[in-house]
Design a protein around this motif. Structure first.
Motif, short mmCIF file in Angstrom:
data_model
loop_
_atom_site.label_atom_id
_atom_site.label_comp_id
_atom_site.label_asym_id
_atom_site.label_seq_id
_atom_site.Cartn_x
_atom_site.Cartn_y
_atom_site.Cartn_z
N GLN A 204 0.81 -1.21 0.00
CA GLN A 204 0.00 0.00 0.00
C GLN A 204 0.85 1.27 0.00
O GLN A 204 1.80 1.39 0.79
CB GLN A 204 -0.92 0.04 1.24
N GLY A 205 0.50 2.20 -0.86
CA GLY A 205 1.03 3.56 -0.82
C GLY A 205 -0.01 4.47 -0.20
O GLY A 205 -1.15 4.50 -0.65
N LEU A 206 0.35 5.20 0.83
CA LEU A 206 -0.61 5.98 1.59
C LEU A 206 -1.00 7.25 0.84
O LEU A 206 -0.15 8.04 0.46
CB LEU A 206 -0.03 6.36 2.95
N GLU A 207 -2.30 7.45 0.63
CA GLU A 207 -2.82 8.65 -0.01
C GLU A 207 -3.77 9.42 0.91
O GLU A 207 -3.90 10.62 0.81
CB GLU A 207 -3.56 8.30 -1.30
N PHE A 208 -4.43 8.72 1.83
CA PHE A 208 -5.42 9.36 2.68
C PHE A 208 -4.79 10.01 3.91
O PHE A 208 -5.45 10.71 4.66
CB PHE A 208 -6.48 8.34 3.13
N GLN A 209 -3.51 9.75 4.13
CA GLN A 209 -2.76 10.37 5.21
C GLN A 209 -1.29 10.37 4.82
O GLN A 209 -0.89 9.66 3.89
CB GLN A 209 -2.97 9.60 6.53
N SER A 210 -0.49 11.15 5.51
CA SER A 210 0.94 11.19 5.20
C SER A 210 1.65 10.05 5.94
O SER A 210 1.12 9.45 6.89
CB SER A 210 1.54 12.52 5.63
N LEU A 211 2.86 9.77 5.50
CA LEU A 211 3.67 8.77 6.20
C LEU A 211 3.88 9.16 7.66
O LEU A 211 3.87 8.29 8.55
CB LEU A 211 5.02 8.62 5.50
N ALA B 81 -4.72 -11.85 -2.37
CA ALA B 81 -3.46 -11.19 -2.07
C ALA B 81 -3.02 -11.48 -0.64
O ALA B 81 -3.83 -11.69 0.26
CB ALA B 81 -3.58 -9.68 -2.27
N THR B 82 -1.71 -11.49 -0.44
CA THR B 82 -1.13 -11.68 0.89
C THR B 82 -0.07 -10.60 1.11
O THR B 82 0.21 -9.79 0.24
CB THR B 82 -0.47 -13.06 1.03
N GLY B 83 0.53 -10.62 2.30
CA GLY B 83 1.70 -9.80 2.58
C GLY B 83 1.47 -8.31 2.56
O GLY B 83 2.36 -7.54 2.18
N SER B 84 0.30 -7.87 3.00
CA SER B 84 0.01 -6.43 2.98
C SER B 84 1.01 -5.66 3.83
O SER B 84 1.30 -6.04 4.97
CB SER B 84 -1.41 -6.18 3.50
N MET B 85 1.54 -4.59 3.28
CA MET B 85 2.39 -3.68 4.05
C MET B 85 2.49 -2.34 3.34
O MET B 85 2.36 -2.26 2.12
CB MET B 85 3.79 -4.26 4.26
N VAL B 86 2.68 -1.30 4.12
CA VAL B 86 2.88 0.03 3.58
C VAL B 86 4.29 0.12 3.00
O VAL B 86 5.25 -0.30 3.62
CB VAL B 86 2.68 1.09 4.67
N PHE B 87 4.42 0.68 1.79
CA PHE B 87 5.74 0.80 1.18
C PHE B 87 6.11 2.24 0.85
O PHE B 87 7.24 2.53 0.44
CB PHE B 87 5.83 -0.04 -0.10
N GLY B 88 5.18 3.18 1.02
CA GLY B 88 5.46 4.57 0.73
C GLY B 88 4.21 5.40 0.89
O GLY B 88 3.17 4.91 1.32
N GLY B 89 4.30 6.66 0.54
CA GLY B 89 3.15 7.53 0.64
C GLY B 89 3.57 8.98 0.55
O GLY B 89 4.74 9.31 0.31
N ARG B 90 2.61 9.84 0.76
CA ARG B 90 2.93 11.26 0.79
C ARG B 90 3.74 11.58 2.04
O ARG B 90 3.52 11.00 3.10
CB ARG B 90 1.65 12.10 0.77
N SER B 91 4.69 12.50 1.90
CA SER B 91 5.56 12.83 3.03
C SER B 91 5.56 14.32 3.27
O SER B 91 5.70 15.12 2.34
CB SER B 91 7.00 12.35 2.76
N GLU B 92 5.45 14.70 4.54
CA GLU B 92 5.53 16.11 4.90
C GLU B 92 6.96 16.62 4.84
O GLU B 92 7.21 17.81 4.94
CB GLU B 92 4.96 16.30 6.31
N MET C 108 4.46 11.30 -4.04
CA MET C 108 4.68 10.10 -3.25
C MET C 108 6.17 9.88 -3.00
O MET C 108 7.01 10.15 -3.86
CB MET C 108 4.09 8.88 -3.96
N GLN C 109 6.47 9.37 -1.81
CA GLN C 109 7.85 9.11 -1.41
C GLN C 109 7.97 7.67 -0.91
O GLN C 109 7.03 7.11 -0.35
CB GLN C 109 8.29 10.07 -0.30
N PRO C 110 9.14 7.04 -1.10
CA PRO C 110 9.32 5.67 -0.60
C PRO C 110 9.58 5.64 0.90
O PRO C 110 10.05 6.62 1.49
CB PRO C 110 10.56 5.20 -1.38
N ALA C 111 9.26 4.51 1.50
CA ALA C 111 9.65 4.21 2.88
C ALA C 111 10.75 3.16 2.79
O ALA C 111 10.45 1.95 2.71
CB ALA C 111 8.45 3.70 3.68
N PRO C 112 12.02 3.55 2.75
CA PRO C 112 13.12 2.63 2.40
C PRO C 112 13.20 1.37 3.25
O PRO C 112 13.41 0.28 2.72
CB PRO C 112 14.36 3.52 2.57
#
Length: 444
Positions: free
Chosen positions: A349-356, A383-394, A403-407
């Motif tokens: 998941q890439g976060l769009e409804f909130q920032s990282l 689908a399996t293995g749900s995890m956040v991988f990035g999103g908007r960043s302040e 969008m920015q990655p969460a390394p």
């Protein structure tokens, strides 16, 4: 195509173009498009507003309503959620008869019916040229193409068919052209869309800007294609070109599903990070996209050959079901496709409804709408293995809403996929199976 003088338009009255949409994925491209046009019309005022901001920031909703109230050309897209619809429906209805044009696309029916472009109104009975709108529903195609592919073909065909029909048909044609610009939403196409709408619908108050505007037809991009930051144009539908740009496989091949709109708008740093992390682990990566919200054409075109998989795993970074989006999903069709593919399928998941930063500091984690749309529905597909991988960043150094990655999390995702690929390539007799028993109900 309209070509006019290119001298700077001078006027004291600003012309306001307002975009109201679900999220911020085109915000960067939209602001760059506005900058392009500012040389022709310094008094042009272009703004964008994302519904995902309204719950967490009441000031953002207030700013959206204020922009609608003053907007000369208002464009609304991707409003499906009831809370988003009710937040602005009254403001849109109040402005409808007082702006130069109100264009509502790909939204709930109560929003779509507010469309007013010249003599074209969506709250009237579809007759004559207006009845052609129904053709975009798909169906009746004997080639086996998806409904999305049928609709995109019709979307390109209708403006050519309507070109020489006078009257309301010209406003219907303008609506379809607007959809073409939007669905191929690169920075260039967004600038052309704004110029097109100003040229056709700006009122006499802004005649100086209107008459100075020039525009070109929409640039066309593949409906189903491949993405890589090292490709000459970043996008292609030729696997041979991807083979030259991507690193060669050492340990396996991974298919990655992307959103076409993010790739076209240049908002793809989070995708680039995932692709790079997988490649650094010896994976050949095939990043693919399809138009609309049905990823099956991309799976069939680039992850399979003669009905057999050519990938060892698939990761979906779209945030949606394999077949569907915020307004609908087709679990049966998705399961049928995944059964034919028969490889591990993960959804991140890439976060769009909130920032990282909001997500990291929250005791709740994913918001209910995110957990439903991005996790629960894809899991119904398989689908399996749900995890956040990035999103908007302040803390973004570039465009505020890109969008920015969460390394660290992307590294974990890549490690997980690499292990799944290794397991799939291990002879069955050498595989080890662990069973985890879930202690529920507790203390039983």
């Amino acid at each position: 195509m309209k070509q006019k003088r290119t001298s700077v338009a001078k006027t004291d009255s600003p012309l306001r173009v307002v975009l109201v949409t679900l999220d911020n994925h085109v915000s960067g491209a939209w602001s760059r498009a506005a900058l392009q046009l500012s040389s022709q019309a310094p008094s042009l005022n272009v703004s964008s507003h994302a519904a995902t901001e309204w719950d967490r920031d009441p000031a953002a909703l207030h700013a959206t309503r204020a922009a609608i109230a003053e907007g000369d050309i208002v464009i609304v897209t991707m409003l499906f959620l009831e809370s988003h619809i009710e937040a602005v429906r009254e403001a849109l209805a109040s402005r409808r008869e007082h702006c130069d044009a109100l264009i509502c696309c790909m939204s709930a029916p109560e929003i779509m019916r507010l469309t007013r472009m010249g003599r074209f109104r969506m709250d009237t009975e579809a007759t004559g040229a207006l009845a052609l709108l129904k053709r975009l529903r798909g169906g009746g195609d004997k080639t086996g193409r998806s409904a999305g592919a049928q609709q995109m073909t019709m979307l390109r065909r209708l403006p050519r068919l309507l070109r020489f029909i006078p009257g309301t048909a010209q406003d219907v044609r303008a609506y379809f052209l607007t959809l073409q610009y939007w669905l191929a939403g690169s920075e260039t196409n967004l600038a052309r869309m704004i110029a097109f709408l100003i040229s056709r619908y700006a009122g006499d108050t802004h005649a100086v800007i209107r008459d100075a505007m020039s525009y070109e037809p929409p640039l066309e991009y593949p409906d189903t294609g491949l993405y890589h930051q090292r490709l000459p144009d970043r996008i292609t539908d030729d696997p041979k070109l991807l083979g030259k740009a991507a690193k060669k496989a050492v340990k396996g091949t991974v298919g990655v599903l992307l959103m076409r709109s993010y790739a076209l708008s240049g908002n793809s740093a989070h995708y680039d990070a995932v692709i790079g992390s997988l490649e650094s682990r010896g994976m050949r990566v095939i990043p693919a996209f399809a138009s609309g919200l049905d990823a099956r054409p991309a799976v069939k075109a680039f992850f399979m050959d003669r009905g057999e998989p050519i990938v060892d795993a698939v990761i979906s970074l779209t945030g949606f079901s394999l077949v569907g989006g915020p307004a609908y999903n087709d679990t049966d069709a998705a399961q049928e496709m995944l059964e034919a593919l028969d490889v591990p399928y993960l959804a991140a998941q890439g976060l769009e409804f909130q920032s990282l930063q909001d997500w990291e500091s929250s005791s709740v984690g994913l918001m209910p709408v995110e957990a439903t749309m991005m996790v629960a529905i894809p899991e119904l597909d398989g689908a399996t293995g749900s995890m956040v991988f990035g999103g908007r960043s302040e803390r973004s150094a570039g465009e505020k809403f890109d969008m920015q990655p969460a390394p660290e999390r992307i590294g974990r995702l890549a490690d997980r996929v690499a292990r799944l690929v290794a397991l799939r390539r291990t002879p069955v007799a050498e595989r080890k199976v662990a069973i985890v028993l879930f202690n529920f109900p507790p203390n039983s």
